[in-house]
Design a protein around this motif. Structure first.
Motif, PDB file in Angstrom:
ATOM      1  N   MET A 110       0.801  -1.230   0.000  1.00 30.98           N
ATOM      2  CA  MET A 110       0.000   0.000   0.000  1.00 30.98           C
ATOM      3  C   MET A 110       0.831   1.275   0.000  1.00 30.98           C
ATOM      4  O   MET A 110       0.306   2.372   0.193  1.00 30.98           O
ATOM      5  CB  MET A 110      -1.007   0.014   1.156  1.00 30.98           C
ATOM      6  N   ARG A 111       2.132   1.153  -0.244  1.00 36.01           N
ATOM      7  CA  ARG A 111       3.020   2.315  -0.363  1.00 36.01           C
ATOM      8  C   ARG A 111       2.860   2.939  -1.739  1.00 36.01           C
ATOM      9  O   ARG A 111       2.830   2.243  -2.753  1.00 36.01           O
ATOM     10  CB  ARG A 111       4.476   1.874  -0.174  1.00 36.01           C
ATOM     11  N   VAL A 112       2.758   4.272  -1.798  1.00 34.63           N
ATOM     12  CA  VAL A 112       2.733   4.958  -3.088  1.00 34.63           C
ATOM     13  C   VAL A 112       4.067   4.713  -3.790  1.00 34.63           C
ATOM     14  O   VAL A 112       5.126   5.031  -3.264  1.00 34.63           O
ATOM     15  CB  VAL A 112       2.471   6.466  -2.919  1.00 34.63           C
ATOM     16  N   ARG A 113       3.997   4.137  -4.981  1.00 34.04           N
ATOM     17  CA  ARG A 113       5.207   3.801  -5.722  1.00 34.04           C
ATOM     18  C   ARG A 113       5.843   5.053  -6.311  1.00 34.04           C
ATOM     19  O   ARG A 113       5.229   6.119  -6.394  1.00 34.04           O
ATOM     20  CB  ARG A 113       4.880   2.817  -6.860  1.00 34.04           C
ATOM     21  N   LEU A 114       7.085   4.894  -6.788  1.00 40.31           N
ATOM     22  CA  LEU A 114       7.774   6.016  -7.422  1.00 40.31           C
ATOM     23  C   LEU A 114       7.078   6.449  -8.706  1.00 40.31           C
ATOM     24  O   LEU A 114       7.013   7.636  -9.013  1.00 40.31           O
ATOM     25  CB  LEU A 114       9.231   5.640  -7.698  1.00 40.31           C
ATOM     26  N   ASP A 115       6.541   5.495  -9.460  1.00 40.40           N
ATOM     27  CA  ASP A 115       5.832   5.883 -10.682  1.00 40.40           C
ATOM     28  C   ASP A 115       4.523   6.600 -10.341  1.00 40.40           C
ATOM     29  O   ASP A 115       4.091   7.491 -11.068  1.00 40.40           O
ATOM     30  CB  ASP A 115       5.584   4.679 -11.592  1.00 40.40           C
ATOM     31  N   GLY A 116       3.907   6.237  -9.214  1.00 37.47           N
ATOM     32  CA  GLY A 116       2.728   6.966  -8.772  1.00 37.47           C
ATOM     33  C   GLY A 116       3.063   8.402  -8.425  1.00 37.47           C
ATOM     34  O   GLY A 116       2.349   9.342  -8.793  1.00 37.47           O
ATOM     35  N   THR A 117       4.184   8.593  -7.716  1.00 41.97           N
ATOM     36  CA  THR A 117       4.642   9.947  -7.404  1.00 41.97           C
ATOM     37  C   THR A 117       4.930  10.728  -8.680  1.00 41.97           C
ATOM     38  O   THR A 117       4.573  11.907  -8.799  1.00 41.97           O
ATOM     39  CB  THR A 117       5.908   9.890  -6.525  1.00 41.97           C
ATOM     40  N   ALA A 118       5.572  10.072  -9.656  1.00 37.34           N
ATOM     41  CA  ALA A 118       5.890  10.736 -10.925  1.00 37.34           C
ATOM     42  C   ALA A 118       4.620  11.193 -11.640  1.00 37.34           C
ATOM     43  O   ALA A 118       4.595  12.263 -12.261  1.00 37.34           O
ATOM     44  CB  ALA A 118       6.701   9.810 -11.817  1.00 37.34           C
ATOM     45  N   ARG A 119       3.558  10.404 -11.560  1.00 38.02           N
ATOM     46  CA  ARG A 119       2.295  10.822 -12.188  1.00 38.02           C
ATOM     47  C   ARG A 119       1.705  12.050 -11.491  1.00 38.02           C
ATOM     48  O   ARG A 119       1.164  12.941 -12.147  1.00 38.02           O
ATOM     49  CB  ARG A 119       1.298   9.660 -12.205  1.00 38.02           C
ATOM     50  N   TYR A 120       1.829  12.106 -10.160  1.00 31.07           N
ATOM     51  CA  TYR A 120       1.374  13.311  -9.462  1.00 31.07           C
ATOM     52  C   TYR A 120       2.152  14.539  -9.953  1.00 31.07           C
ATOM     53  O   TYR A 120       1.586  15.616 -10.150  1.00 31.07           O
ATOM     54  CB  TYR A 120       1.574  13.175  -7.953  1.00 31.07           C
ATOM     55  N   LEU A 121       3.459  14.364 -10.139  1.00 26.61           N
ATOM     56  CA  LEU A 121       4.289  15.491 -10.586  1.00 26.61           C
ATOM     57  C   LEU A 121       3.909  15.929 -11.993  1.00 26.61           C
ATOM     58  O   LEU A 121       3.906  17.131 -12.300  1.00 26.61           O
ATOM     59  CB  LEU A 121       5.763  15.104 -10.532  1.00 26.61           C
ATOM     60  N   GLN A 122       3.590  14.977 -12.869  1.00 27.28           N
ATOM     61  CA  GLN A 122       3.146  15.325 -14.213  1.00 27.28           C
ATOM     62  C   GLN A 122       1.807  16.044 -14.169  1.00 27.28           C
ATOM     63  O   GLN A 122       1.581  17.041 -14.876  1.00 27.28           O
ATOM     64  CB  GLN A 122       3.032  14.058 -15.074  1.00 27.28           C
ATOM     65  N   ASP A 123       0.907  15.535 -13.338  1.00 27.41           N
ATOM     66  CA  ASP A 123      -0.436  16.121 -13.280  1.00 27.41           C
ATOM     67  C   ASP A 123      -0.391  17.558 -12.766  1.00 27.41           C
ATOM     68  O   ASP A 123      -1.052  18.446 -13.327  1.00 27.41           O
ATOM     69  CB  ASP A 123      -1.340  15.268 -12.387  1.00 27.41           C
ATOM     70  N   ILE A 124       0.385  17.799 -11.704  1.00 24.05           N
ATOM     71  CA  ILE A 124       0.408  19.169 -11.182  1.00 24.05           C
ATOM     72  C   ILE A 124       1.127  20.106 -12.146  1.00 24.05           C
ATOM     73  O   ILE A 124       0.768  21.280 -12.266  1.00 24.05           O
ATOM     74  CB  ILE A 124       1.040  19.243  -9.766  1.00 24.05           C
ATOM     75  N   ALA A 125       2.128  19.597 -12.883  1.00 24.57           N
ATOM     76  CA  ALA A 125       2.791  20.438 -13.881  1.00 24.57           C
ATOM     77  C   ALA A 125       1.799  20.866 -14.963  1.00 24.57           C
ATOM     78  O   ALA A 125       1.749  22.047 -15.350  1.00 24.57           O
ATOM     79  CB  ALA A 125       3.969  19.692 -14.500  1.00 24.57           C
ATOM     80  N   ASN A 126       1.001  19.918 -15.450  1.00 22.83           N
ATOM     81  CA  ASN A 126      -0.006  20.246 -16.462  1.00 22.83           C
ATOM     82  C   ASN A 126      -1.045  21.220 -15.909  1.00 22.83           C
ATOM     83  O   ASN A 126      -1.420  22.198 -16.567  1.00 22.83           O
ATOM     84  CB  ASN A 126      -0.697  18.969 -16.951  1.00 22.83           C
ATOM     85  N   ASP A 127      -1.512  20.955 -14.688  1.00 26.06           N
ATOM     86  CA  ASP A 127      -2.526  21.824 -14.089  1.00 26.06           C
ATOM     87  C   ASP A 127      -1.963  23.219 -13.833  1.00 26.06           C
ATOM     88  O   ASP A 127      -2.667  24.226 -14.000  1.00 26.06           O
ATOM     89  CB  ASP A 127      -3.032  21.217 -12.778  1.00 26.06           C
ATOM     90  N   ASN A 128      -0.692  23.280 -13.412  1.00 27.94           N
ATOM     91  CA  ASN A 128      -0.054  24.562 -13.129  1.00 27.94           C
ATOM     92  C   ASN A 128       0.052  25.414 -14.394  1.00 27.94           C
ATOM     93  O   ASN A 128      -0.279  26.604 -14.394  1.00 27.94           O
ATOM     94  CB  ASN A 128       1.324  24.304 -12.532  1.00 27.94           C
TER      95      ASN A 128
END
Length: 256
Positions: free
Chosen positions: A26-44
């Motif tokens: 149930m740990r957030v994986r590194l690829d999951g973190t990377a998707r968050y970073l992509q999403d906030i970059a697009n939203d920003n």
């Protein structure tokens, strides 16, 4: 990583942690973190006045410092700001925090999660060539930081070792590629997570993960993973057509 200046504006958003972001523990994986970073970059970018003048950016490096792991269920809050820049590139900082919840599948209380990240973004034109940031965008980003002479310096300098018996093939799928026919940034981290199954001690506590993207990987490519473990560090090289396309290091943080 440098903290945010008290005067610096930042962009903030929140996402729910989904089960496809986490591993079997149930740990957030590194690829999951990377998707968050992509999403906030697009939203920003969409939330700024220069989403038309400076719409294209590519990532050269991402650093992820897992200080307190994030797990499901939770809501993550991301804050994004500029930590340093020059006329054609910028270090964008993203702080990821999480307030954990409980459910029948994960009933234990956990401390709040904290991940600090920094990514080296290059502004490019519609042909993919580095391009000068427009004056308006530069002014907005420059107001967030006192470092306006950012230079590139690799954080993964070691060259790939010679081929060995431990080399393995990593099969790329059609779903790993984006509309621009490049391997999605998060897909690189999926290969890293495969490797970390044999190195769980590195992610059991605070750790730093660094990836540097050296060459694009396009559909039809054959990828070989070369790796080496040295003490508390795992190094990986993604080899395509006998050239290193990306370098990765995962390092356990030193105990206080």
């Amino acid at each position: 990583m440098q903290p945010r200046l008290s005067k610096a504006q930042f962009f903030e958003t929140s996402y729910r942690v989904r089960t496809d972001d986490v591993d079997q523990e149930m740990r957030v994986r590194l690829d999951g973190t990377a998707r968050y970073l992509q999403d906030i970059a697009n939203d920003n970018i969409e939330a700024t006045d220069f989403h038309d003048s400076d719409p294209f950016w590519i990532v050269r490096r991402t650093v992820i410092d897992v200080i307190e792991p994030i797990s499901w269920p939770a809501t993550v809050t991301l804050q994004r700001w500029c930590g340093a820049l020059s006329t054609r590139w910028t270090n964008m900082r993203v702080r990821v925090t999480a307030e954990h919840e409980t459910n029948r599948f994960n009933p234990q209380m956990r401390p709040p999660g904290l991940i600090e990240t920094e990514a080296f973004w290059i502004n490019v034109n519609d042909k993919g060539m580095p391009s000068r940031i427009t004056d308006e965008a530069f002014g907005m980003l420059a107001a967030m930081t006192d470092e306006h002479r950012l230079r590139w310096k690799t954080m993964n300098p070691e060259p790939a070792p010679e081929p060995g018996e431990t080399d393995r093939v990593h099969v790329l799928r059609s779903t790993d590629f984006d509309p621009f026919k490049h391997l999605n940034n998060a897909a690189y981290w999926e290969a890293v997570e495969d490797e970390l199954l044999d190195h769980t001690d590195l992610t059991a506590g605070p750790h730093r993960a660094i990836i540097e993207y050296l060459r694009p990987i396009t559909p039809g490519a054959q990828m070989t993973i070369r790796r080496r473990r040295d003490g508390d560090r795992l190094s990986m090289w993604m080899i395509v057509d006998d050239q290193t396309a990306a370098t990765i290091t995962i390092t356990k943080a030193e105990s206080d």
